[in-house]
Motif scaffolding. Structure first.
Motif, PDB file in Angstrom:
ATOM      1  N   ASN A 541       0.850  -0.999  -0.359  1.00  0.00           N
ATOM      2  CA  ASN A 541      -0.163   0.144   0.343  1.00  0.00           C
ATOM      3  C   ASN A 541       0.905   1.155  -0.156  1.00  0.00           C
ATOM      4  O   ASN A 541       1.267   1.464   1.338  1.00  0.00           O
ATOM      5  CB  ASN A 541      -1.075   0.323   1.204  1.00  0.00           C
ATOM      6  N   ASP A 543       0.889   4.747   0.154  1.00  0.00           N
ATOM      7  CA  ASP A 543      -0.235   5.733   0.337  1.00  0.00           C
ATOM      8  C   ASP A 543       1.044   5.317   2.136  1.00  0.00           C
ATOM      9  O   ASP A 543       1.155   5.910   3.103  1.00  0.00           O
ATOM     10  CB  ASP A 543      -1.240   5.561   0.813  1.00  0.00           C
ATOM     11  N   GLN A 544       0.755   4.212   2.602  1.00  0.00           N
ATOM     12  CA  GLN A 544       1.025   4.073   3.811  1.00  0.00           C
ATOM     13  C   GLN A 544       2.402   3.761   3.923  1.00  0.00           C
ATOM     14  O   GLN A 544       2.895   3.756   4.640  1.00  0.00           O
ATOM     15  CB  GLN A 544       0.213   2.048   4.045  1.00  0.00           C
ATOM     16  N   THR A 548       5.565   5.496   6.057  1.00  0.00           N
ATOM     17  CA  THR A 548       6.391   4.849   7.123  1.00  0.00           C
ATOM     18  C   THR A 548       7.697   4.267   7.060  1.00  0.00           C
ATOM     19  O   THR A 548       8.150   3.916   7.859  1.00  0.00           O
ATOM     20  CB  THR A 548       5.640   3.565   7.687  1.00  0.00           C
ATOM     21  N   TYR A 567      -0.504   7.716  -6.671  1.00  0.00           N
ATOM     22  CA  TYR A 567      -0.432   6.267  -5.520  1.00  0.00           C
ATOM     23  C   TYR A 567      -1.690   5.344  -5.588  1.00  0.00           C
ATOM     24  O   TYR A 567      -2.020   3.998  -5.286  1.00  0.00           O
ATOM     25  CB  TYR A 567      -0.862   6.821  -3.897  1.00  0.00           C
ATOM     26  N   SER A 571      -0.349   1.376  -6.955  1.00  0.00           N
ATOM     27  CA  SER A 571      -0.337   1.451  -5.552  1.00  0.00           C
ATOM     28  C   SER A 571      -0.644  -0.613  -5.915  1.00  0.00           C
ATOM     29  O   SER A 571      -1.620  -0.633  -6.194  1.00  0.00           O
ATOM     30  CB  SER A 571      -1.324   1.352  -4.497  1.00  0.00           C
ATOM     31  N   GLY A 597       4.739  -3.015   8.204  1.00  0.00           N
ATOM     32  CA  GLY A 597       3.323  -2.980   8.216  1.00  0.00           C
ATOM     33  C   GLY A 597       2.464  -3.575   6.619  1.00  0.00           C
ATOM     34  O   GLY A 597       1.420  -3.744   6.433  1.00  0.00           O
ATOM     35  N   GLU A 598       3.864  -3.042   5.946  1.00  0.00           N
ATOM     36  CA  GLU A 598       3.817  -3.244   4.062  1.00  0.00           C
ATOM     37  C   GLU A 598       2.819  -5.121   3.952  1.00  0.00           C
ATOM     38  O   GLU A 598       2.195  -5.648   3.649  1.00  0.00           O
ATOM     39  CB  GLU A 598       4.354  -3.247   3.937  1.00  0.00           C
ATOM     40  N   ARG A 601      -0.289  -6.009   6.627  1.00  0.00           N
ATOM     41  CA  ARG A 601      -1.190  -5.323   5.920  1.00  0.00           C
ATOM     42  C   ARG A 601      -1.854  -6.277   4.330  1.00  0.00           C
ATOM     43  O   ARG A 601      -2.774  -6.777   4.264  1.00  0.00           O
ATOM     44  CB  ARG A 601      -1.388  -3.637   5.062  1.00  0.00           C
TER      45      ARG A 601
END
Length: 658
Positions: A541, A543-544, A548, A567, A571, A597-598, A601
């Motif tokens: 993602n 955007d995420q 980060t 994005y 994405s 986190g990638e 998710r």
């Protein structure tokens, strides 16, 4: 028996990491990495490589040694966290500076700092080194570090970006440069050259002029909005006075960095900062040390290593080029000439003082690194005896190319296993490189295609758009168009590969790490031609990810502010509903470049979508998966997953994973 038969044998192969030539040209020093006795970690040792003899080991401490440099007298300086035998009950935990006399005998510690000693340079009797220093009174630093540790305090208060880098937290100390003199048992006259640098010297690259009077170093300037710029500065060793040498609002200046033997010029890399419509560009930048007047050289060659010819008339440059990494000679006046004509990749340049030879690490996709001597007049290459013998690869390497839909030639290396033929076609594996500004042209200890070949796979290592070594246009055509443009390039060269009669075009898989993992995720939502996909340390993602990652400013220059058009367009997570291919997700928890986190998710999204998938998680690893046991688990799990979905075999859980 091949070293690739058992992955445990493969991870135990010693690895040549560096090369330094002595002032008299008689020997080289190399740091060699090998398994520690416990088999759970790697250590490094220094080896001597006589230019006309056999290598021999110089150091053997449990803590290991690295960063070797010769003094003018031929002694060897190096860093190590080994305990100082002259200090009772010493329990050193950070690297100190050690000296190994040329005349023989035991190494002795010559300098230590509470925050350790990092990179260093030496000329004559001058030594300049980097060290991590806590803010506050320097004399009490050791006590303050101990008090912080004893109190169990790990908190770090940041006032600028970033806060971490690749796999480690930044702070609480800040990097400074110190100057000292060789003499006696310890370094003498140790002086702080940069008493209040803030974060300007974080990840510093520096060089020392031949007279030892000036340090040329990178210097970070922090800008509004989390941005930063990297300048090049000159620091007077005697006074600490600093002046800016190269600065440009739209460019960073950095390593590789070298000062001419006559002390008049500086060679470095100038990197154009990317933007929405401005692709990154790296070039060799050479300027006058006194005036700062400079210009670019060798257009379209991205410098990977730079060293001056001994007469200061030219630099030797290593750069990616058409799936190789040759050595080029770049004169200050005249045409760039390619010195090495083979298919190899070079690093660690060391020109001899008489100008006759360049010594370097010599490797290739099918050749582990080792020392070599290159004749500067003829380009003749002579391999020298190596402290780490090269393993024989189980197959052959061939070059293929294809024409993309826009007419661009896309080339790559094809690894073929032994026995592949029309009568026995090999299953196929596409392996996409990271970067994305990079190239498949060198031996890979972590992304090793020959392990796959040992298990019967033909492996394609392609260089699609954004790859280096094909001119600026190859980068420009993929800038801001990661997924669609790259997939079109990959499809073109995969079509050529699977059309061969020695490859089975029905049993095919794809995999990649970092940017290659991004592309594996993109393929998942935009193609169903592969039987299995392996996605390692992958962006999911955007955007995420953009907010980060440890270097958000770099990616947002290309993508724009989070939530903007790119994005949505680029994405991979927007293709979730179209994923049908089984996926193996791999990630390390200490990966700060592509945060965990990638993967979390992606894994959650796959679970909710009922896509057949598995998640190989490493709580103690970073972007690369470096520990020997974990590397074994990585390869064994990937092979088991591919065997299930590409070869149609029953799933067999590897013993190396819980």
């Amino acid at each position: 028996m091949s070293a690739f038969d058992d992955i445990r044998d493969y991870v135990a192969i010693p690895r040549v990491l560096s090369l330094k030539l002595s002032p008299d040209g008689s020997r080289l020093i190399s740091a060699v990495q090998s398994l520690n006795p416990d088999g759970k970690s790697y250590g490094t040792a220094l080896w001597a490589i006589p230019v006309d003899g056999e290598p021999y080991r110089l150091t053997r401490s449990a803590k290991g040694e690295s960063a070797a440099e010769f003094t003018d007298a031929g002694d060897v300086l190096f860093t190590s966290a080994r305990p100082d035998p002259t200090v009772k009950d010493a329990t050193d935990e950070v690297p100190a500076l050690w000296l190994l006399p040329r005349s023989g005998g035991e190494a002795r510690q010559v300098a230590a700092r509470p925050g350790g000693i990092g990179a260093f340079r030496t000329v004559g009797d001058v030594v300049v080194f980097a060290s991590d220093v806590l803010t506050g009174e320097e004399a009490a630093e050791e006590e303050r570090r101990k008090a912080r540790k004893d109190a169990g305090i790990s908190a770090i208060l940041h006032e600028s970006y970033p806060v971490r880098y690749w796999d480690h937290d930044l702070g609480p100390g800040r990097t400074r440069l110190f100057a000292a003199k060789l003499g006696g048992d310890r370094l003498e006259d140790v002086r702080d050259l940069t008493p209040d640098p803030g974060e300007a010297l974080r990840d510093v690259t520096f060089a020392l002029t031949p007279d030892g009077a000036t340090v040329v170093a990178t210097w970070r300037t922090f800008l509004p909005g989390g941005e930063l710029r990297v300048d090049l500065v000159a620091i007077d060793v005697a006074t600490g006075e600093r002046r800016t040498l190269f600065t440009d609002e739209g460019h960073d200046f950095g390593g590789p960095l070298a000062i001419s033997p006559d002390g008049t010029r500086v060679a470095c890399v100038r990197e154009r900062l990317g933007g929405i419509d401005v692709p990154v560009r790296n070039e060799l930048w050479i300027g006058d040390l006194a005036t700062g007047e400079a210009r670019g050289y060798a257009p379209d060659l991205f410098p990977m290593d730079v060293e001056w010819a001994p007469d200061s008339s030219a630099v030797y440059l290593v750069a990616d080029h058409q799936g190789r990494r040759p050595i080029f000679r770049v004169p200050l006046d005249g045409e760039v000439a390619r010195l090495t004509q083979d298919d190899a990749a070079y690093l660690g340049l060391n020109p001899s003082a008489d100008g006759r030879f360049v010594y370097a690490l010599h490797s290739a996709v099918d050749r582990a690194p080792g020392p070599a001597r290159i004749d500067t007049a003829t380009g003749e290459i002579t391999d020298l005896p190596s402290p780490a013998p090269r393993p024989e690869v189980p197959g052959t390497l061939t070059e293929i190319s294809a024409t993309a839909d826009d007419g661009t030639t896309i080339r790559g290396w094809l690894v073929l296993p032994e026995g592949a033929s029309a009568a026995n076609p090999a299953p196929f594996l596409l392996w996409i490189h990271g970067g994305p500004v990079a190239s498949w042209n060198d031996w890979q200890w972590r992304w090793q295609s020959w392990i796959m070949a040992q298990h019967g796979y033909a492996v394609l290592l392609p260089d699609p758009c954004l790859s280096t070594g094909y001119g600026q246009e190859m980068i420009d055509r993929g800038w801001g168009d990661w997924g669609p443009r790259t997939l079109a390039d990959l499809d073109a060269i995969v079509d050529v590969a699977v059309a061969r009669d020695d490859i089975d075009g029905e049993r095919i898989g794809a995999m990649g790490g970092s940017y290659g993992g991004y592309m594996a995720n993109w393929i998942a939502g935009h193609s169903d031609r592969y039987k299995a996909l392996v996605t390692h340390a992958a962006l999911w993602n955007l955007d995420q990810f953009a907010g980060t990652t440890d270097a958000a400013m770099y990616w947002q220059r290309e993508f724009g502010e989070p939530g903007s058009e790119r994005y949505t367009k680029l994405s991979p997570h927007h293709g979730l509903g179209d994923i049908t291919t089984p996926m193996l997700v791999i990630h390390g928890d200490k990966d700060y470049r592509v945060p965990i986190g990638e993967a979390l998710r992606l894994w959650w999204d796959l679970q909710r979508s009922d896509v057949e998938s598995k998640f190989l998680y490493f709580p103690d690893e970073n972007h690369w998966i470096l520990k020997p046991g974990n590397a074994v688990a990585w390869y064994e799990t990937v092979l088991a997953f591919l065997a299930q979905h590409v070869l149609g075999q029953e799933w067999k859980r590897p013993d190396s994973v819980a």
